[in-house]
Design an enzyme around this catalytic site. Structure first.
Site, PDB file in Angstrom:
ATOM      1  N   ASP A 274     -14.138 -39.083 -30.694  1.00 26.98           N
ATOM      2  CA  ASP A 274     -14.726 -38.542 -31.919  1.00 26.98           C
ATOM      3  C   ASP A 274     -13.659 -38.498 -33.009  1.00 26.98           C
ATOM      4  O   ASP A 274     -12.511 -38.896 -32.793  1.00 26.98           O
ATOM      5  CB  ASP A 274     -15.370 -37.177 -31.662  1.00 26.98           C
ATOM      6  CG  ASP A 274     -14.358 -36.128 -31.263  1.00 26.98           C
ATOM      7  OD1 ASP A 274     -13.152 -36.440 -31.222  1.00 26.98           O
ATOM      8  OD2 ASP A 274     -14.773 -34.991 -30.977  1.00 26.98           O
ATOM      9  N   SER A 275     -14.015 -38.017 -34.169  1.00 21.99           N
ATOM     10  CA  SER A 275     -13.112 -38.127 -35.317  1.00 21.99           C
ATOM     11  C   SER A 275     -12.124 -36.981 -35.390  1.00 21.99           C
ATOM     12  O   SER A 275     -11.155 -37.037 -36.139  1.00 21.99           O
ATOM     13  CB  SER A 275     -13.935 -38.134 -36.600  1.00 21.99           C
ATOM     14  OG  SER A 275     -14.478 -36.838 -36.827  1.00 21.99           O
ATOM     15  N   GLY A 276     -12.373 -35.918 -34.651  1.00 23.66           N
ATOM     16  CA  GLY A 276     -11.574 -34.712 -34.811  1.00 23.66           C
ATOM     17  C   GLY A 276     -12.149 -33.769 -35.849  1.00 23.66           C
ATOM     18  O   GLY A 276     -11.810 -32.592 -35.878  1.00 23.66           O
ATOM     19  N   GLY A 277     -13.020 -34.293 -36.700  1.00 23.69           N
ATOM     20  CA  GLY A 277     -13.556 -33.479 -37.786  1.00 23.69           C
ATOM     21  C   GLY A 277     -14.270 -32.234 -37.284  1.00 23.69           C
ATOM     22  O   GLY A 277     -13.955 -31.116 -37.705  1.00 23.69           O
TER      23      GLY A 277
ATOM     24  N   ASP B 267     -14.762 -36.971 -40.684  1.00 25.03           N
ATOM     25  CA  ASP B 267     -15.820 -36.377 -41.500  1.00 25.03           C
ATOM     26  C   ASP B 267     -15.645 -34.871 -41.585  1.00 25.03           C
ATOM     27  O   ASP B 267     -14.938 -34.275 -40.793  1.00 25.03           O
ATOM     28  CB  ASP B 267     -17.198 -36.688 -40.892  1.00 25.03           C
ATOM     29  CG  ASP B 267     -17.367 -36.077 -39.503  1.00 25.03           C
ATOM     30  OD1 ASP B 267     -16.347 -35.960 -38.772  1.00 25.03           O
ATOM     31  OD2 ASP B 267     -18.497 -35.729 -39.122  1.00 25.03           O
TER      32      ASP B 267
ATOM     33  N   GLN C  56     -23.751 -37.545 -42.742  1.00 26.73           N
ATOM     34  CA  GLN C  56     -23.865 -36.096 -42.884  1.00 26.73           C
ATOM     35  C   GLN C  56     -25.007 -35.807 -43.858  1.00 26.73           C
ATOM     36  O   GLN C  56     -25.865 -36.648 -44.064  1.00 26.73           O
ATOM     37  CB  GLN C  56     -22.529 -35.504 -43.360  1.00 26.73           C
ATOM     38  CG  GLN C  56     -21.426 -35.528 -42.285  1.00 26.73           C
ATOM     39  CD  GLN C  56     -21.653 -34.506 -41.173  1.00 26.73           C
ATOM     40  OE1 GLN C  56     -22.561 -33.668 -41.235  1.00 26.73           O
ATOM     41  NE2 GLN C  56     -20.840 -34.593 -40.130  1.00 26.73           N
TER      42      GLN C  56
ATOM     43  N   GLY D 132     -23.411 -33.358 -37.790  1.00 26.37           N
ATOM     44  CA  GLY D 132     -23.856 -32.151 -38.465  1.00 26.37           C
ATOM     45  C   GLY D 132     -25.162 -31.589 -37.937  1.00 26.37           C
ATOM     46  O   GLY D 132     -25.772 -30.729 -38.579  1.00 26.37           O
TER      47      GLY D 132
ATOM     48  N   ASP E 292     -24.003 -37.473 -26.758  1.00 24.47           N
ATOM     49  CA  ASP E 292     -22.951 -36.830 -25.967  1.00 24.47           C
ATOM     50  C   ASP E 292     -23.128 -35.338 -26.090  1.00 24.47           C
ATOM     51  O   ASP E 292     -23.674 -34.852 -27.090  1.00 24.47           O
ATOM     52  CB  ASP E 292     -21.548 -37.179 -26.491  1.00 24.47           C
ATOM     53  CG  ASP E 292     -21.174 -36.292 -27.669  1.00 24.47           C
ATOM     54  OD1 ASP E 292     -21.671 -36.566 -28.778  1.00 24.47           O
ATOM     55  OD2 ASP E 292     -20.441 -35.298 -27.487  1.00 24.47           O
TER      56      ASP E 292
ATOM     57  N   CYS F 174     -33.609 -34.049  -5.947  1.00 23.86           N
ATOM     58  CA  CYS F 174     -32.400 -34.753  -6.386  1.00 23.86           C
ATOM     59  C   CYS F 174     -31.704 -35.363  -5.180  1.00 23.86           C
ATOM     60  O   CYS F 174     -31.653 -34.752  -4.111  1.00 23.86           O
ATOM     61  CB  CYS F 174     -31.475 -33.767  -7.098  1.00 23.86           C
ATOM     62  SG  CYS F 174     -29.928 -34.507  -7.671  1.00 23.86           S
TER      63      CYS F 174
ATOM     64  N   CYS G  55     -28.417 -36.526  -5.399  1.00 21.23           N
ATOM     65  CA  CYS G  55     -26.988 -36.632  -5.726  1.00 21.23           C
ATOM     66  C   CYS G  55     -26.135 -36.150  -4.558  1.00 21.23           C
ATOM     67  O   CYS G  55     -26.622 -35.550  -3.612  1.00 21.23           O
ATOM     68  CB  CYS G  55     -26.660 -35.831  -6.997  1.00 21.23           C
ATOM     69  SG  CYS G  55     -26.447 -34.061  -6.767  1.00 21.23           S
TER      70      CYS G  55
ATOM     71  N   CYS H 172     -26.566 -32.376  -3.825  1.00 22.08           N
ATOM     72  CA  CYS H 172     -27.837 -31.988  -3.215  1.00 22.08           C
ATOM     73  C   CYS H 172     -28.013 -32.562  -1.809  1.00 22.08           C
ATOM     74  O   CYS H 172     -28.784 -32.029  -1.016  1.00 22.08           O
ATOM     75  CB  CYS H 172     -28.991 -32.382  -4.137  1.00 22.08           C
ATOM     76  SG  CYS H 172     -29.016 -31.358  -5.640  1.00 22.08           S
TER      77      CYS H 172
ATOM     78  N   HIS I  26     -23.673 -32.501 -10.150  1.00 22.79           N
ATOM     79  CA  HIS I  26     -25.138 -32.470 -10.177  1.00 22.79           C
ATOM     80  C   HIS I  26     -25.683 -32.566 -11.601  1.00 22.79           C
ATOM     81  O   HIS I  26     -26.612 -33.339 -11.861  1.00 22.79           O
ATOM     82  CB  HIS I  26     -25.649 -31.203  -9.500  1.00 22.79           C
ATOM     83  CG  HIS I  26     -27.121 -31.018  -9.676  1.00 22.79           C
ATOM     84  ND1 HIS I  26     -28.054 -31.626  -8.861  1.00 22.79           N
ATOM     85  CD2 HIS I  26     -27.832 -30.337 -10.618  1.00 22.79           C
ATOM     86  CE1 HIS I  26     -29.260 -31.332  -9.296  1.00 22.79           C
ATOM     87  NE2 HIS I  26     -29.163 -30.540 -10.345  1.00 22.79           N
TER      88      HIS I  26
END
Lengths: 378, 378
Positions: free
Chosen positions: A93-96, A147, A190, A217, A267, A305, A307, A310, A336
């Site tokens: 990411d940008s850090g913003g 941003d 934004q 945003g 994300d 599930c 996984c 589980c 999980h």
């Protein structure tokens, strides 16, 4: 081109997109959920486990890595992939967002942002050029323009000025990006909750021809129906042939509603963060495994599930580990939850390919105890 | 018989024993180091990882599991193997050492020990019969008789009375042990640092014909040369055909010196505990990976190690994870330390089979920066 989007098909029922995102570290089926590895590690997981549960790309945080261990160190280690032993794709990411949400004593100027480290109070400065320098050193497949993420709610005039500055910063990012051959730089739209500002931001950024666009945003405290409306106000102004990334969103209902509105990438720290508190997503909705009612429950977290967690461990055992502050408990709940969202996106892509994503959403919301608008249960 | 020892050969140079310990959950090559999984988990590790690094048997703590989640719960889960998803052998200790080292407001009577939980202050009581009830419920392959571990130093008369009581408790343990068909009960020799009391304790316990014998009450703060002398004072009174277990000892030098003195089994929290502080055992001795000098060190923890950690991760990365309090750092150091001790025991067994364990010890101490008597470097 370092990264490009290949459109496979559009769901006839919903308008959602099925696609492939080609990167130097593999091709990603979209829509995709990206687990977050803030400090060059997906909390509690090994890279092998993150692969095993099906993650195709992870996100790492520029702000955190700038503070610790420092981007120059990561560069000397051969870049983030090598440093953390992850050979699939990475997005930084940008850090913003973190500068505005985590740091202290921020001062924003046209040049950039002065702030104090949340770790030790050090005075620091990030400009668009420095954000590019950091992300070029980290070497992720996809990097984000620097941003400002304005708070919610904020005055219209403030958001307008901020959005215009973010656009000017995006131009400076484009100019200073030094590794266009192997790193793709995405712009971030934004504009707060205002349709006209979102349109303005999108159009200005699209004119700069980024290889991908994020919507920033959002998920900053606004009601979900407002978030969905902003998506509807924004996506039509983004180019069809470029990937679209909704930042910081990862609840199951928002993943579905976002995909339906044409989003390709998501994300969120939600699955890993709630896992550390012993909360898991299941086919019955959220489950707080620390609760006393699971003391003697020898069934899996989710009977539907398959996984690793589980297959091998009971609610009673995981509850014991969480109560005893044993790390392995967090590993089991984290695995999980990430698996749950990866599987959900597999099912979303299947539903798009069958032109039935709206039906799938309704079935999912019904089964998982959600109403169509809300987030009850998650 | 639930557990029996098969002697393979004795090292002609050192007198150390090479053997096999047969248990309901597999056959264990001895001498063996047993990782500790106090609360039904080897801290930070998955069962698959503990197997992968070569552990043949683990130890779990009766006192901790009695307090949380409770032995009855573990029994309802099908026993400890099932509860924690570990299908190799398990040994549970007696709870005695922890009652005396962790709990509060202890009161010892002939009947047993009254104490308060270190977790919540609850008034609790463990007698030999209750220790057997707990361990029968946990269902480990090997369980230990309930003993008192006197402090060091202590008055001779106190240690004598305590040792005699431990012997009387051992008889009560034998009588109340309810699962002799699939769980082996070992006696614990006490007697402080006194040769006559050790002999008395060993002879009294041997007359009861336990399937194995532990040496307890060592590594409680005494100098290592005293510990080694006590082993020499004790082992000759233990039967050749039964396994011998030195409790709570796991530094590399003590593993070697113990094997030389005829010990077959060891356990210790040392490798897992120091790993959580970022300290690892390497072929250059101990290394504190958090130290600033490793900031830019892109080499492995140990250039002579082929474990998962050393194959894939640098000192710089692990240092970053430890500084950032990331669980994965602890996973990496824990894996490495356990692997180091398992590999050391592999080499010890090889040296016994070649009748050269004293030579191996000297080479090891030289290479690892240890002198023969001491623990420098570890």
């Amino acid at each position: 081109m370092a990264v490009h989007y290949e459109h496979i098909k559009t769901c006839k029922q919903s308008g959602a997109r099925l696609g492939k995102l080609h990167t130097p570290h593999g091709t990603i089926d979209t829509p995709v959920f990206m687990p977050v590895g803030t400090q060059a590690t997906v909390k509690s997981m090994s890279p092998e486990e993150v692969k095993d549960l099906g993650a195709q790309i992870i996100l790492s945080n520029t702000y955190h890595l700038f503070l610790r261990p420092g981007h120059e160190l990561v560069k000397r280690a051969g870049g983030l992939h090598s440093f953390m032993n992850w050979d699939r794709a990475i997005l930084t990411d940008s850090g913003g967002f973190q500068v505005f949400s985590l740091s202290e004593m921020r001062k924003i100027t046209e040049e950039g942002v002065h702030f104090r480290s949340h770790l030790n109070g050090d005075k620091l400065f990030i400009s668009p050029e420095i954000a590019m320098e950091i992300q070029n050193a980290l070497g992720a497949d996809i990097m984000m323009a620097f941003d400002e993420c304005p708070p919610f709610p904020a005055e219209y005039d403030y958001i307008k000025a901020s959005t215009e500055r973010t656009t000017r910063w995006a131009e400076r990012c484009l100019k200073s990006h030094a590794r266009t051959q192997d790193q793709a730089l995405f712009g971030i739209v934004q504009g707060g909750m205002h349709a006209d500002l979102r349109k303005m931001s999108a159009q200005d950024l699209v004119s700069m021809d980024f290889p991908g666009y994020a919507i920033g945003g959002l998920s900053v405290g606004e009601p979900k129906d407002i978030m969905y409306r902003v998506l509807e106000d924004t996506v039509p102004f983004l180019p069809f042939e470029k990937p679209r990334y909704l930042m910081g969103v990862g609840s199951p209902d928002a993943l579905l509603e976002g995909a339906i509105r044409g989003i390709d990438m998501f994300d969120c720290v939600l699955p890993t963060r709630i896992a550390r508190n012993g909360t898991v997503m299941t086919s019955q909705g959220r489950l707080v495994v620390r609760n006393a009612k699971f003391t003697d429950d020898f069934g899996p977290l989710d009977p539907n599930c398959d996984c690793y967690t589980c297959q091998h461990y009971s609610r009673a055992y995981i509850r014991h580990l969480m109560k005893a502050d044993e790390m392995f408990g967090v590993r089991l709940t984290t695995y999980h939850n990430l698996y749950f969202l990866v599987q959900l996106m597999n099912r979303v892509r299947q539903a798009i390919s069958e032109d039935r994503l709206l039906d799938f959403r309704d079935e999912f919301f019904e089964q998982y105890g959600l109403n169509k608008e809300g987030s009850r249960g998650f």
